[in-house]
Design a protein around this motif. Structure first.
Motif, short mmCIF file in Angstrom:
data_model
loop_
_atom_site.label_atom_id
_atom_site.label_comp_id
_atom_site.label_asym_id
_atom_site.label_seq_id
_atom_site.Cartn_x
_atom_site.Cartn_y
_atom_site.Cartn_z
N LEU A 79 0.04 5.95 7.80
CA LEU A 79 0.32 6.26 6.40
C LEU A 79 -0.52 7.45 5.93
O LEU A 79 0.00 8.38 5.29
N ALA A 80 -1.81 7.41 6.22
CA ALA A 80 -2.70 8.49 5.79
C ALA A 80 -2.30 9.81 6.43
O ALA A 80 -2.28 10.86 5.76
N ILE B 149 -6.93 6.28 0.59
CA ILE B 149 -6.66 4.85 0.62
C ILE B 149 -7.97 4.17 1.01
O ILE B 149 -8.60 4.56 1.99
N SER B 150 -8.40 3.15 0.27
CA SER B 150 -9.71 2.54 0.49
C SER B 150 -9.56 1.06 0.83
O SER B 150 -8.98 0.29 0.07
N HIS C 253 0.67 10.68 7.55
CA HIS C 253 1.97 11.11 7.05
C HIS C 253 1.86 11.73 5.65
O HIS C 253 2.53 12.73 5.36
N HIS C 254 1.01 11.13 4.81
CA HIS C 254 0.89 11.59 3.43
C HIS C 254 -0.27 12.58 3.24
O HIS C 254 -0.57 12.97 2.11
N GLN C 255 -0.88 12.97 4.33
CA GLN C 255 -1.96 13.96 4.31
C GLN C 255 -3.06 13.59 3.32
O GLN C 255 -3.55 14.40 2.54
N CYS C 256 -3.44 12.30 3.38
CA CYS C 256 -4.58 11.83 2.61
C CYS C 256 -5.58 11.20 3.57
O CYS C 256 -5.39 11.24 4.79
N VAL D 131 0.85 -1.20 0.00
CA VAL D 131 0.00 0.00 0.00
C VAL D 131 0.88 1.24 0.00
O VAL D 131 0.66 2.18 -0.78
N LYS D 132 1.87 1.25 0.85
CA LYS D 132 2.78 2.40 0.95
C LYS D 132 3.46 2.68 -0.38
O LYS D 132 3.62 3.84 -0.79
#
Length: 366
Positions: free
Chosen positions: A172-173, A148-149, A175-178, A137-138
């Motif tokens: 992850l979300a 990310i779904s 950190h990546h601002q998603c 995923v990363k």
């Protein structure tokens, strides 16, 4: 938006005709409930426009299931499908990128396709017990990744993430601002420890759930989304208001009465569903041509047919239905090979479940 009908809807049993199916193992929920089944007494409701966010008592019941959530974090929607549509159309554009763990519920793929955003897939592997690979995923995240779904418990395999994997996805979300979207439609049907709602753990996470699958009342079209981000919640509310203003006060009253009895209902339901899962397990243990990853939640599994390349899968599914009256959800509903199929064990009676499993064995050998 470039809409196309989803195969899972075009080939749904209600489209084919319930009266033509003897053993319906394609359904993804428990048996549909009648009003008499849930012992419902509705108050004398005024049929006005309801609260746009959803009935306040209903939202309190939903938020009360997890620490860290409040009724302000809840938006009641037209089923989980309505929530997923709002999220996709509010967050994604043609310039954005989405990472989807696949297989996945079709709406989580088809609506982003209709929007035209870029999509990267992280495919789960049967031989790895359909376990999510966080590093894969990363590796798929891009500078323009917006979301990310994932689903958990997973549809259609019934597998579940470990808490450590959920935490890793949230990290992850963040950190990546998603955003991390977790479709939690089967969360109440967890056979072991139930994970917390992802939205309760971080403002970067969005949770989606409904009463359709675990409570058997898809006809009232009640679902919800959860986010602790007030600005994002306001955007989602704007989308809901432009689509339909508010929900049905009748549906929300039924939902409220259902959740008021939630604990007692699940205490009776879960042992029954676990027993049905064991029925399928016993059949698979004795069926050399079928294997599965034992579901940890939900009422569906995703068996794999152990057949060679010359086996005619289209003919198998046709004969299974036409000669044996048995319907399952073939893998192409989920953009997966046809040697996989979704098998629902919560909707039929135990006798129908056993009959359908025997029919699959007969069709494989005919």
């Amino acid at each position: 938006m470039n809409y196309a009908r989803m195969l899972i809807e075009k080939e749904a049993p209600e489209e084919y005709g319930y009266d033509r199916i003897r053993y319906n193992l394609s359904e993804s929920s428990i048996a549909d409930q009648k009003l008499s089944d849930i012992d419902l007494t509705l108050p004398d409701l005024t049929l006005f426009y309801g609260e746009h966010r959803g009935d306040k008592d209903l939202r309190a019941l939903i938020a009360g299931q997890d620490d860290g959530l409040s009724p302000a974090d809840v938006l009641v929607t037209a089923g989980a499908a309505g929530a997923l549509f709002i999220i996709a159309t509010a967050l994604l554009s043609r310039d954005d990128h989405l990472v989807v763990v696949r297989p996945n519920y079709a709406t989580n793929i088809e609506t982003p396709k209709a929007i035209g955003c870029a999509i990267s897939y992280v495919d789960l592997d049967f031989d790895q017990s359909f376990a999510i690979d966080i590093e894969r995923v990363k590796a798929e995240i891009r500078p323009n990744t917006r979301m990310i779904s994932v689903t958990c418990p997973h549809n259609p395999t019934g597998t579940m993430m470990a808490r450590a994997d959920l935490d890793a996805l949230i990290t992850l979300a963040e950190h990546h601002q998603c955003r991390l979207l977790v479709d939690e439609t089967y969360r109440d049907l967890s056979y072991g420890e139930r994970l917390p709602a992802a939205a309760s753990l971080s403002p970067s996470a969005i949770s989606v759930c409904s009463l359709s699958k675990a409570f058997g009342i898809p006809g009232i079209r009640i679902g919800w989304l959860l986010t602790r981000d007030p600005e994002l919640q306001e955007t989602f509310l704007a989308a809901k208001e432009q689509i339909g203003i508010c929900g049905s006060v009748i549906d929300e009253a039924i939902a409220r009465a259902t959740l008021e009895r939630r604990d007692a209902f699940l205490a009776s339901l879960l042992p029954d569903m676990a027993r049905r899962r064991d029925i399928v397990q016993a059949w698979i243990d004795g069926e050399t041509l079928v294997d599965w990853v034992r579901p940890q939640g939900g009422v569906v599994g995703f068996p794999r047919l152990n057949v060679d390349a010359g086996f005619d899968l289209d003919r198998f599914y046709a004969r299974l239905l036409e000669e044996h009256g048995t319907y399952v959800g073939p893998g192409h509903w989920f953009e997966m090979p046809k040697r996989y199929f979704r098998l629902g064990f919560g909707w039929p009676t135990e006798a129908e479940l056993r009959g359908g499993l025997d029919a699959i064995s007969a069709a494989l050998r005919s």
